[in-house]
Design a protein around this motif. Sequence first.
Motif, PDB file in Angstrom:
ATOM      1  N   LEU A  46       0.788  -1.226   0.000  1.00 31.27           N
ATOM      2  CA  LEU A  46       0.000   0.000   0.000  1.00 31.27           C
ATOM      3  C   LEU A  46       0.825   1.284   0.000  1.00 31.27           C
ATOM      4  O   LEU A  46       0.251   2.367  -0.048  1.00 31.27           O
ATOM      5  N   ASN A  47       2.137   1.163   0.050  1.00 35.75           N
ATOM      6  CA  ASN A  47       2.986   2.354   0.043  1.00 35.75           C
ATOM      7  C   ASN A  47       3.249   2.804  -1.401  1.00 35.75           C
ATOM      8  O   ASN A  47       4.371   3.034  -1.808  1.00 35.75           O
ATOM      9  N   ARG A  48       2.173   2.890  -2.151  1.00 35.54           N
ATOM     10  CA  ARG A  48       2.201   3.285  -3.561  1.00 35.54           C
ATOM     11  C   ARG A  48       0.779   3.683  -3.926  1.00 35.54           C
ATOM     12  O   ARG A  48      -0.157   3.424  -3.169  1.00 35.54           O
ATOM     13  N   LYS A  49       0.613   4.255  -5.054  1.00 34.68           N
ATOM     14  CA  LYS A  49      -0.725   4.634  -5.490  1.00 34.68           C
ATOM     15  C   LYS A  49      -1.483   3.352  -5.869  1.00 34.68           C
ATOM     16  O   LYS A  49      -1.025   2.584  -6.713  1.00 34.68           O
ATOM     17  N   THR A  50      -2.607   3.123  -5.206  1.00 31.82           N
ATOM     18  CA  THR A  50      -3.419   1.933  -5.479  1.00 31.82           C
ATOM     19  C   THR A  50      -4.886   2.329  -5.544  1.00 31.82           C
ATOM     20  O   THR A  50      -5.278   3.389  -5.045  1.00 31.82           O
ATOM     21  N   SER A  51      -5.668   1.455  -6.108  1.00 31.14           N
ATOM     22  CA  SER A  51      -7.107   1.717  -6.210  1.00 31.14           C
ATOM     23  C   SER A  51      -7.799   1.344  -4.906  1.00 31.14           C
ATOM     24  O   SER A  51      -7.285   0.562  -4.097  1.00 31.14           O
ATOM     25  N   ALA A  52      -8.999   1.887  -4.733  1.00 32.95           N
ATOM     26  CA  ALA A  52      -9.806   1.542  -3.558  1.00 32.95           C
ATOM     27  C   ALA A  52     -10.127   0.050  -3.581  1.00 32.95           C
ATOM     28  O   ALA A  52     -10.159  -0.598  -2.531  1.00 32.95           O
ATOM     29  N   GLN A  53     -10.347  -0.507  -4.754  1.00 33.05           N
ATOM     30  CA  GLN A  53     -10.646  -1.932  -4.888  1.00 33.05           C
ATOM     31  C   GLN A  53      -9.455  -2.784  -4.430  1.00 33.05           C
ATOM     32  O   GLN A  53      -9.629  -3.783  -3.737  1.00 33.05           O
ATOM     33  N   PHE A  54      -8.247  -2.380  -4.806  1.00 29.99           N
ATOM     34  CA  PHE A  54      -7.051  -3.101  -4.379  1.00 29.99           C
ATOM     35  C   PHE A  54      -6.907  -3.048  -2.866  1.00 29.99           C
ATOM     36  O   PHE A  54      -6.671  -4.047  -2.212  1.00 29.99           O
ATOM     37  N   ARG A  55      -7.076  -1.853  -2.283  1.00 28.39           N
ATOM     38  CA  ARG A  55      -6.965  -1.686  -0.829  1.00 28.39           C
ATOM     39  C   ARG A  55      -8.012  -2.540  -0.116  1.00 28.39           C
ATOM     40  O   ARG A  55      -7.737  -3.147   0.908  1.00 28.39           O
ATOM     41  N   GLN A  56      -9.209  -2.584  -0.667  1.00 28.95           N
ATOM     42  CA  GLN A  56     -10.272  -3.391  -0.071  1.00 28.95           C
ATOM     43  C   GLN A  56      -9.925  -4.877  -0.135  1.00 28.95           C
ATOM     44  O   GLN A  56     -10.177  -5.620   0.804  1.00 28.95           O
ATOM     45  N   ALA A  57      -9.332  -5.309  -1.246  1.00 29.13           N
ATOM     46  CA  ALA A  57      -8.932  -6.708  -1.378  1.00 29.13           C
ATOM     47  C   ALA A  57      -7.870  -7.061  -0.331  1.00 29.13           C
ATOM     48  O   ALA A  57      -7.953  -8.105   0.320  1.00 29.13           O
ATOM     49  N   VAL A  58      -6.894  -6.168  -0.154  1.00 27.58           N
ATOM     50  CA  VAL A  58      -5.863  -6.405   0.870  1.00 27.58           C
ATOM     51  C   VAL A  58      -6.516  -6.461   2.243  1.00 27.58           C
ATOM     52  O   VAL A  58      -6.243  -7.367   3.044  1.00 27.58           O
ATOM     53  N   ARG A  59      -7.389  -5.519   2.513  1.00 28.23           N
ATOM     54  CA  ARG A  59      -8.087  -5.473   3.799  1.00 28.23           C
ATOM     55  C   ARG A  59      -8.855  -6.761   4.064  1.00 28.23           C
ATOM     56  O   ARG A  59      -8.786  -7.331   5.148  1.00 28.23           O
ATOM     57  N   SER A  60      -9.591  -7.249   3.070  1.00 28.85           N
ATOM     58  CA  SER A  60     -10.383  -8.468   3.226  1.00 28.85           C
ATOM     59  C   SER A  60      -9.506  -9.673   3.551  1.00 28.85           C
ATOM     60  O   SER A  60      -9.835 -10.471   4.428  1.00 28.85           O
ATOM     61  N   ILE A  61      -8.384  -9.787   2.850  1.00 29.43           N
ATOM     62  CA  ILE A  61      -7.492 -10.929   3.075  1.00 29.43           C
ATOM     63  C   ILE A  61      -6.864 -10.854   4.460  1.00 29.43           C
ATOM     64  O   ILE A  61      -6.832 -11.844   5.196  1.00 29.43           O
ATOM     65  N   VAL A  62      -6.390  -9.679   4.820  1.00 26.36           N
ATOM     66  CA  VAL A  62      -5.752  -9.504   6.131  1.00 26.36           C
ATOM     67  C   VAL A  62      -6.757  -9.775   7.255  1.00 26.36           C
ATOM     68  O   VAL A  62      -6.436 -10.436   8.241  1.00 26.36           O
TER      69      VAL A  62
END
Length: 169
Positions: A130-146
């Motif tokens: 996440l220490n880069r420009k990412t989409s809200a969808q990508f951040r949500q996917a990371v959040r869901s997995i974590v």
Amino acid sequence: LGLLERPTRDVDVLGVVKGTKHPSIVAEGLSEEITRAAEVVAADLNLPSDWLNDSALEIQRIGLPPGILNRAHKEEFGPCLTVFVIDRKDQVALKLYAAIDRRKGQRHFKDLVAIDPKRNEIEFAVAWLLNRKTSAQFRQAVRSIVTALGFKRLHNSSYSSLTLSKTLL
């Protein structure tokens, strides 16, 4: 190394290590010599033809986790072949990234569960992703997995550019 005990289906090459004084990983495919040797090994051991592959080179597009080569475990096989096996911390980070894939992500998620990552490993992986420009969808996917891995809140002051408790969770 604290990784999985199950046999792997293949070996993913992340790049070629170049340089001796200041080595770095270069996004370079397998050489013709290595490809031929891998084909011989596949035939001799009845392995799939792509048991050794460079399909993971795509990860170089976003960049490998910082310090991956410094943490890697160097294995020498005679005078002509040196292999760097990534550290557990980097395996967790790369598995977290791979778990986002809609087609193959479930297998990587199961690997993450089996690896049983520690909080500091997940924090490192999340910061790298996440220490880069990412989409809200990508951040949500990371959040869901974590979250599915059992990590509800992540805090680490060294990630000052990320407010994980707000941005991720």
